[in-house]
Design an enzyme around this catalytic site. Sequence first.
Site, short mmCIF file in Angstrom:
data_model
loop_
_atom_site.label_atom_id
_atom_site.label_comp_id
_atom_site.label_asym_id
_atom_site.label_seq_id
_atom_site.Cartn_x
_atom_site.Cartn_y
_atom_site.Cartn_z
N TRP A 9 45.79 47.86 30.12
CA TRP A 9 46.93 48.38 30.88
C TRP A 9 46.39 49.23 32.04
O TRP A 9 45.27 49.74 31.98
CB TRP A 9 47.85 49.21 30.00
CG TRP A 9 47.21 50.43 29.38
CD1 TRP A 9 46.60 50.52 28.17
CD2 TRP A 9 47.11 51.74 29.97
NE1 TRP A 9 46.12 51.80 27.96
CE2 TRP A 9 46.42 52.57 29.05
CE3 TRP A 9 47.53 52.29 31.19
CZ2 TRP A 9 46.15 53.91 29.30
CZ3 TRP A 9 47.26 53.64 31.44
CH2 TRP A 9 46.58 54.42 30.49
N GLU A 39 42.01 65.06 29.78
CA GLU A 39 41.63 63.71 30.21
C GLU A 39 40.99 63.73 31.59
O GLU A 39 40.04 62.99 31.86
CB GLU A 39 42.86 62.80 30.22
CG GLU A 39 43.59 62.67 28.90
CD GLU A 39 42.81 61.90 27.84
OE1 GLU A 39 41.77 61.29 28.18
OE2 GLU A 39 43.24 61.89 26.68
N GLU A 81 38.86 55.68 29.37
CA GLU A 81 39.38 57.05 29.37
C GLU A 81 39.88 57.46 30.75
O GLU A 81 40.84 58.23 30.87
CB GLU A 81 38.28 58.01 28.91
CG GLU A 81 37.93 57.93 27.43
CD GLU A 81 38.94 58.65 26.55
OE1 GLU A 81 39.77 59.41 27.10
OE2 GLU A 81 38.91 58.44 25.33
N HIS A 103 43.59 57.49 31.53
CA HIS A 103 44.50 58.43 30.85
C HIS A 103 44.92 59.57 31.76
O HIS A 103 46.11 59.91 31.88
CB HIS A 103 43.84 58.97 29.59
CG HIS A 103 43.48 57.90 28.60
ND1 HIS A 103 42.69 58.13 27.50
CD2 HIS A 103 43.79 56.58 28.55
CE1 HIS A 103 42.54 57.01 26.82
NE2 HIS A 103 43.21 56.06 27.45
N GLU A 143 38.18 62.53 19.16
CA GLU A 143 39.01 61.37 19.49
C GLU A 143 40.23 61.30 18.58
O GLU A 143 41.33 60.97 19.03
CB GLU A 143 38.18 60.09 19.36
CG GLU A 143 37.15 59.89 20.46
CD GLU A 143 37.78 59.68 21.82
OE1 GLU A 143 38.59 58.75 21.98
OE2 GLU A 143 37.46 60.45 22.74
N THR A 173 42.64 64.05 19.74
CA THR A 173 43.34 63.68 20.97
C THR A 173 44.41 62.64 20.70
O THR A 173 45.52 62.71 21.26
CB THR A 173 42.33 63.13 22.00
OG1 THR A 173 41.23 64.03 22.11
CG2 THR A 173 42.97 63.00 23.36
N ASP A 180 44.92 53.99 22.71
CA ASP A 180 43.54 53.90 23.20
C ASP A 180 42.64 54.85 22.41
O ASP A 180 41.53 54.49 22.01
CB ASP A 180 43.48 54.29 24.68
CG ASP A 180 43.65 53.10 25.60
OD1 ASP A 180 43.92 51.99 25.11
OD2 ASP A 180 43.52 53.29 26.83
N GLU A 181 43.11 56.08 22.25
CA GLU A 181 42.29 57.08 21.56
C GLU A 181 42.01 56.66 20.13
O GLU A 181 40.94 56.95 19.59
CB GLU A 181 42.99 58.45 21.59
CG GLU A 181 43.31 58.98 22.97
CD GLU A 181 42.09 59.38 23.79
OE1 GLU A 181 40.96 58.99 23.43
OE2 GLU A 181 42.27 60.06 24.81
N HIS A 185 39.12 54.31 20.19
CA HIS A 185 37.89 55.06 20.44
C HIS A 185 37.48 55.85 19.19
O HIS A 185 36.29 55.95 18.87
CB HIS A 185 38.07 55.99 21.63
CG HIS A 185 38.41 55.26 22.90
ND1 HIS A 185 38.99 55.87 23.99
CD2 HIS A 185 38.25 53.95 23.24
CE1 HIS A 185 39.16 54.97 24.95
NE2 HIS A 185 38.73 53.80 24.52
#
Length: 432
Positions: free
Chosen positions: A116, A162, A200, A203, A253, A256, A287-288, A291
């Site tokens: 995205w 971020e 990252e 973000h 991670e 977050t 996403d986090e 990760h």
Amino acid sequence: MALGATLSRSGFPSCKPSAPAGSYFCCKPPSKATAAAASVGNGVLAINRSSWRCMSTATASREAMAGRRQEKKGVVDKEEEWRSYLAPERLQVLKEMEPWVEEHVLPLLKSVEASWQPSDLLPDPAALGSDGFHEACIELRERAAGVPDELLVCLVANMVTEEALPTYPSGLNRLEVVRDATGADTTAWARWIRGWSAEENRHGDVLNRYMHLSGRFDMREVERTVQRLIRDGITVHAPASPFHGFVYVAFQERATAIAHGNTARLVGARGAGDAALARICGTVAADEKRHEAAYTRIMGRLFEADPDAAVRAMAYMMRRRIDMPTAFINDGRHSGGDFYARFIAIAEKAGTYTLSDYRGILQHLIRQWGVEELTAGLSGEGRRAQDYLGALPNKIQRMEEKAHDRAVKAGKKPTPIPISWIFDRPISVVLT
């Protein structure tokens, strides 16, 4: 002390600090008779050495030196603990893991084409045209108007975290073996660091763009905060040890992901009613989580390869507490440490990140890495680290309960804290 000591009118010595700072020569005052006999003009006392029962300069010096040696020994011991992880046999474990990283960690990254982008989540003038873009921005601002101030403050902190991205890959590039030494290394470790950083990077972009369009923030003050945080950096213990570094990043991670996920829930349809912001925060949280999975897998592999080193590294980091990368955050109205403490109180009140979340992350990682089930390969220090970690969640819970009880008993009133990011509107929280 000289033979003719000089005293103030009160008859008590004006003690001077010796080295190390904070220690003093301890003297007892003379009797009233002795003091009177020694009185001289202008109300000042002049007495000789026999009038005092004092620690001699030599004795004090010896004790101060011993204290310095003991203090220095403690510092050296702590440094030697993490520096032992730079021994060739420890680093060899990381070198041998590279094929495994290629197979089990790199696939957690998405290709650029499959990822995205901020323009997918926010009004895009190229896609909507000028009138459609204008209408979409008006709708976004209307929905943003219902988000409470304390959630706005937490959103800024999440965004600033971020946006301080340049600090994080530079931290990973200080770790032995796994670093990207040239900036274009072809190792699996280096490609992970660059790919993770690239993901990252979006973000901060999407959160910053939302905040700009919403009109709820003093963006100049927010931008100053970002600049300050990148300038001031972060504190990570054991800066060159991959074992310690990966414990930190795995914890962070997940923290977050939780902070963004909680924000999405609180601003969404069942909360403040800002669906666009909820979608943004939820997408970032996803996403986090990927990760987090990568770093959790890496540490899991290290627990398998060298359980004693891994459990000791985890205990080392938890004893020093895992602070958010925003520990040096500053809105320009407070000193850094003071503001961070105030922000933590605001996040606790808002529910975006709490002490219970911190405890939950610890419990999750203990389970993921099988810390309590470790048996083979542990040294005495390893077993002590295992015991410490096993007891720590309950200790944190007791701290939570005691803090709550103290706050109730104290009956403290909320303190209004003006925050520059939201045009100095105050947020009221109880400060402990």
